[in-house]
Enzyme design. Structure first.
Site, short mmCIF file in Angstrom:
data_model
loop_
_atom_site.label_atom_id
_atom_site.label_comp_id
_atom_site.label_asym_id
_atom_site.label_seq_id
_atom_site.Cartn_x
_atom_site.Cartn_y
_atom_site.Cartn_z
N ASP A 75 0.83 -1.20 0.00
CA ASP A 75 0.00 0.00 0.00
C ASP A 75 0.86 1.26 0.00
O ASP A 75 2.08 1.20 0.20
CB ASP A 75 -0.91 0.01 1.23
CG ASP A 75 -2.01 -1.02 1.17
OD1 ASP A 75 -2.35 -1.46 0.05
OD2 ASP A 75 -2.52 -1.42 2.24
N TYR A 86 7.25 -9.75 6.70
CA TYR A 86 7.22 -8.31 6.92
C TYR A 86 7.81 -7.98 8.30
O TYR A 86 7.80 -8.81 9.21
CB TYR A 86 5.78 -7.78 6.90
CG TYR A 86 5.16 -7.64 5.54
CD1 TYR A 86 5.16 -6.42 4.87
CD2 TYR A 86 4.55 -8.72 4.91
CE1 TYR A 86 4.57 -6.27 3.62
CE2 TYR A 86 3.96 -8.59 3.65
CZ TYR A 86 3.98 -7.36 3.02
OH TYR A 86 3.40 -7.23 1.79
#
EC number: 5.4.99.12
Length: 285
Positions: free
Chosen positions: A64, A125
């Site tokens: 994003d 992540y």
């Protein structure tokens, strides 16, 4: 669904990284917004002198706006002649053309069956946050979230363990029409470094939209004492969005690494990942 490379083309793997601060995410968008995909495809078209032809990238994990990547992976199918002509100098030419906040580190001919998205077996992540009373080091401000309550990392890890495994993460995802929210969360752990920065490691076979940032939002509420350690697990079991689960800001999040199986297993993984999953015991209708 076949993923055969068209005759006359070669599939090329790109390993890349970027600072997401000034990008509107990975994926190309209408309206001229700056995106990582758009930037790389434009540079690739320019340095290969392809004029109006755009060779489209497929990425391991779409990020994003504001999210960073250290170990992103993508692939592109290029004409064999173009690849043969440019392969030796393509990396250096891209370095000269791309903006300084995105780098391609390697360009390699991909093995048979490789798909940057569907062949991946996990994505890892990191989310970084500090509870330093004075705030964030100015040099790290675009990569570390400031949380202005003291955080108990031990209780956050206790809460995190209740979320590991294969579950329907609907309570922590932004639903998308026709997409499953079942994922296998392989690791969720937090460590406070000597500099006081807390790094959360989040690894799963795949992620649904906003999943990592929602999980971190729930754990922060536990860490600062606003919720008990069993609360994130109860939210997961409820299966619906809880207004108390905040989607934390994107700048603390970095895609660190993407994992792939051995070359001979790539095609099988590619096929398996396209299947829509259901939990054991779930009805078909």
């Amino acid at each position: 669904m076949s993923d055969e490379v068209e005759p006359g083309f070669v599939r090329v793997r790109l390993d890349l990284s970027y600072d997401g601060s000034e990008f509107s995410g990975w994926a190309k968008q209408a309206g001229g917004r700056r995106t990582v995909q758009g930037e790389i495809e434009d540079a690739l078209r320019t340095v290969t002198r392809s004029r109006e032809t755009t060779y489209e990238l497929t990425v391991a994990g779409r990020t994003d706006a504001g999210v960073h990547a250290r170990g992103q992976v993508a692939h592109v199918d290029l004409p064999e002649g173009l690849w043969a002509e440019h392969r030796e100098k393509l990396l250096k030419r891209l370095a000269g053309r791309l903006s300084k906040d995105v780098r391609v580190w390697s360009l390699t001919e991909a093995p048979a069956g490789f798909n940057a998205r569907f062949s991946a077996v996990w994505r890892r992540y990191a989310y970084r946050v500090t509870d330093n009373v004075g705030g964030v080091d100015p040099l790290l401000r675009n990569h570390v979230l400031w949380h202005d309550w003291p955080l108990d990392v031990d209780v956050m890890n206790e809460a995190a363990q209740k979320l590991v495994g294969e579950h329907d993460f609907a309570a922590y995802c932004k639903k998308r029409e026709g997409a499953t929210t079942i994922r296998t969360l392989q690791e969720l752990s937090l460590v406070r470094g000597e500099d006081g920065i807390i790094t959360a490691t989040v690894r799963a076979d795949a992620f649904c939209h906003n999943m990592v940032r929602s999980l971190i939002g729930a754990l922060l509420f536990v860490g600062d004492g606003h919720r008990p350690a069993d609360w994130p697990g109860k939210v997961l079991a409820a299966g619906v969005r809880d207004s108390a689960v905040h989607v934390v800001r994107p700048h603390g999040l970095t895609l660190e690494e993407v994992g792939y199986p051995a070359d001979e297993l790539l095609a099988a993984r590619n096929k398996e990942a396209r299947n829509k999953r259901s939990l054991p015991g779930a009805g078909c209708c």
